[in-house]
Design an enzyme around this catalytic site. Structure first.
Site, short mmCIF file in Angstrom:
data_model
loop_
_atom_site.label_atom_id
_atom_site.label_comp_id
_atom_site.label_asym_id
_atom_site.label_seq_id
_atom_site.Cartn_x
_atom_site.Cartn_y
_atom_site.Cartn_z
N GLY A 265 -21.57 36.61 84.71
CA GLY A 265 -20.51 37.60 84.88
C GLY A 265 -21.12 38.95 85.20
O GLY A 265 -22.22 39.04 85.76
N SER A 266 -20.42 39.99 84.84
CA SER A 266 -20.86 41.34 85.23
C SER A 266 -21.99 41.84 84.34
O SER A 266 -22.12 41.46 83.17
CB SER A 266 -19.68 42.32 85.16
OG SER A 266 -19.41 42.68 83.82
N THR A 267 -22.79 42.72 84.92
CA THR A 267 -23.90 43.31 84.19
C THR A 267 -23.41 44.13 83.00
O THR A 267 -23.99 44.09 81.91
CB THR A 267 -24.74 44.19 85.13
OG1 THR A 267 -25.21 43.38 86.22
CG2 THR A 267 -25.94 44.79 84.41
N GLY A 268 -22.32 44.87 83.20
CA GLY A 268 -21.78 45.70 82.13
C GLY A 268 -21.35 44.89 80.93
O GLY A 268 -21.64 45.27 79.78
N VAL A 269 -20.67 43.79 81.17
CA VAL A 269 -20.23 42.93 80.07
C VAL A 269 -21.43 42.33 79.35
O VAL A 269 -21.48 42.28 78.11
CB VAL A 269 -19.30 41.81 80.58
CG1 VAL A 269 -19.02 40.78 79.49
CG2 VAL A 269 -17.98 42.40 81.08
N GLU A 293 -26.77 35.45 83.73
CA GLU A 293 -26.93 35.75 85.16
C GLU A 293 -25.81 36.70 85.52
O GLU A 293 -24.63 36.40 85.31
CB GLU A 293 -26.87 34.46 85.98
CG GLU A 293 -27.33 34.65 87.43
CD GLU A 293 -26.17 34.84 88.38
OE1 GLU A 293 -26.02 35.97 88.90
OE2 GLU A 293 -25.43 33.88 88.60
N CYS A 327 -22.48 36.09 93.77
CA CYS A 327 -23.46 37.05 93.27
C CYS A 327 -24.67 37.10 94.19
O CYS A 327 -25.46 38.05 94.12
CB CYS A 327 -23.85 36.73 91.84
SG CYS A 327 -24.14 34.99 91.54
N GLU A 425 -22.50 47.14 93.66
CA GLU A 425 -21.97 45.79 93.88
C GLU A 425 -20.47 45.89 94.13
O GLU A 425 -19.72 46.45 93.34
CB GLU A 425 -22.24 44.90 92.67
CG GLU A 425 -21.78 43.47 92.88
CD GLU A 425 -22.05 42.58 91.68
OE1 GLU A 425 -22.39 41.41 91.88
OE2 GLU A 425 -21.90 43.06 90.54
#
Length: 543
Positions: A265-269, A293, A327, A425
């Site tokens: 999922g997202s980097t922030g999460v 990832e 991604c 992104e």
């Protein structure tokens, strides 16, 4: 009782079907799509093998046909997360103690069911629920998912064979245990295969799993869960629940039996997950495994020796297949000044020839983006580029959500190599290109390496071998999957283990043995055949 050492040799990758006009697979898929659209289904959660309907129903709509209802999923809440954990822990001992060959055969049977009986339905639910065309669905929800199941059985059997040496008078052995507790799998919308692999790779190792898919992938996730049940997966081993992220994090990350998270999922999460887990370390029985990832801002670096036709095609496919919602999608490209005009001309012509529309029309190369939130975010980037005096939209730039979330494949040319769309992104059908001085390849490589915090995929296009060697070395840490004279997408299980580092994740390489090690806890056992009866050693004797 085990009566032999069982062997699972390296499988062949599942063949990709063509879906050409007149083919049997095309007819079967068309029939399945019609069947799936005829009836709106109710999708329960699966907890401890039971189908749980909460009455809190959420509609599932195709992104390309907003007015149609494929069905409704039953949304859960905090109590259902707790029930899922309890069900998993209840199933844990029996599952961990099941002989390896019996665990293996459940997943091998699931792979065969997808390859045959359920192939049009796995592809059909992915096409309708996630707006993938037939080919993108085939390589994802059929071939890659089948490959994950088969190759992971092979890789895990090889891990189990890895044993230490033994000295005379003793025997050493290594026991590859599952983790102590439960594993949380959090999966994304964009790949049905990832949705299937994250829970099953951990379960295959003897772990029990709580699986939370993205809401926008539930339609295909429930189909895979039904296949696992038909293949003989015991109740409670994988528990499929539909709750929001904060709720599942609150319960799972504070539970003493939390053993690990398998995330895409997202980097922030992911960053927030890591922080929360770190703060809760004193609560856990063991240090959890954190495997993730995350995002990407994937590059294509084109050398002055590259073939312009190859470059244009790599960009067109790499950036716009599945609407750029990979991604690994090509998102920023660096063109050498000597062939930049030719590449742009060929690329624009290819993009203008792409048809966009529903998935049922197999002539459409481009379909819809996943939902309104994504649509609005992508549109914002395009609108800002239209206002930017240092940016030019070469092709595309239009969008509409009247009937579906459709955004034209868009190519933005920028004069600033650090423009927003070169750095952030976007996760949509937007490619940003920058032209560099063809004689300044070193500076171009520096831009590639430093512009983005991500390091997932990237590619070098060149006919000059020295340039390929140089870029491969200089960009060693810029991408976990690096491609030479190809687009930066399309990793195949067993061929290109997938994952990146920096802000793109922990690089634990899905589709390889490396990932499976993360879901195992090794125990070394030494047995001495003739143990000593006195503490003294020979060196203590006088003479």
């Amino acid at each position: 009782m085990n009566l032999g050492y069982f062997n699972y040799p390296m499988p062949a990758n599942e063949p990709v079907l063509s879906y050409a006009p007149g083919s049997a697979e095309r007819a079967a898929l068309k029939k399945a799509l019609t069947e799936l659209k005829k009836k709106a289904i109710e999708v329960p959660m699966y907890i401890g093998g039971k189908a749980i309907k909460t009455g809190s129903k959420v509609a599932i709509n195709p992104p390309h046909e907003r007015s149609h209802v494929l069905g409704y999923f039953h949304a859960g809440e905090e109590k259902h997360v707790k029930q899922a954990i309890d069900a998993a822990l209840k199933a844990k001992e029996d599952w961990a103690n099941m002989p390896w060959e019996d665990r293996a055969h459940i997943f091998l049977k699931a792979a065969d069911l997808i390859a045959t009986k359920y192939r049009p339905y796995m592809n059909g639910t992915t096409m309708l629920g996630q707006s993938k065309n037939a080919y993108q669905a085939e390589i994802d929800s059929a071939c890659e998912l089948i490959d994950f199941l088969r190759f992971n059985v092979h890789f895990l059997s090889d891990i189990y064979k890895q044993q230490p040496n033994s000295a005379p008078g003793m025997h050493n052995r290594m026991e590859w245990r599952p983790l102590e507790g439960f594993v949380l799998a959090v999966t994304p919308f964009n790949f049905t295969a990832i949705g299937g692999n994250l829970p099953t790779s951990a379960a295959m190792c003897g772990n029990v799993v709580v699986w939370k898919p993205a809401n926008t992938q539930i339609y295909s996730a429930q189909m895979f869960m039904r296949i696992l049940k038909e293949a003989g997966l015991p109740d409670g081993v994988i528990n499929l629940i539909y709750v929001d992220g904060p709720t599942i994090g609150k319960v799972c990350f504070s539970h003493p039996d939390f053993a690990g998270v398998h995330f895409t999922g997202s980097t922030g999460v992911f960053n927030n997950m890591w922080k929360t887990i770190g703060e809760n370390i004193p609560k856990y029985k063991t240090y959890p495994r954190i495997v993730g990832e995350t995002g990407g801002k994937d590059f294509v670096l084109i050398h002055k020796s590259a073939d312009a036709d190859v470059a244009a095609t790599a960009l067109a496919r790499g950036a716009f297949e599945f609407q750029g919602q990979k991604c690994s999608a090509a998102s920023r490209a660096y063109l050498p000044s000597n062939i930049a005009a030719a590449i742009k001309d060929k690329l624009v012509k290819q993009v203008k020839s792409m048809k966009m529309g529903t998935v049922e029309d197999f002539s459409n190369f481009v379909n819809a983006v996943i939902d309104e939130k994504s649509f609005n975010n992508i549109a914002k980037y395009i609108d800002n580029a239209k206002k930017d005096k240092k940016a030019t939209i070469l092709v595309g730039g239009n969008y509409s959500k009247k009937e579906g979330f459709f955004i034209e494949p868009t190519v933005i040319e920028v004069k600033d190599p650090k423009a927003v769309t070169m750095c952030e992104e976007i996760f949509g059908p937007v490619l940003t290109i920058y032209t560099y001085d063809a004689e300044k390849f070193e500076q171009a490589m520096e831009l590639v390496d430093t512009t983005s915090p991500y390091a997932l995929t990237g590619s070098i296009l060149a006919q000059d071998r020295d340039a390929i060697v140089l870029a491969t070395s200089r960009l060693r840490n810029a991408a976990g999957n690096f491609y030479i004279n190809d687009k930066p997408t399309g990793a195949v299980v067993g061929q290109q283990p997938f994952g990146g580092a920096r802000a793109s994740g922990t690089n634990d390489k899905a589709g390889s043995m490396l990932n499976l090690y993360r879901w195992l806890s090794a125990r070394t056992i030494k047995e001495t055949f003739n143990p000593p009866t006195d503490y003294g050693y020979p060196f203590l004797n006088e003479a």
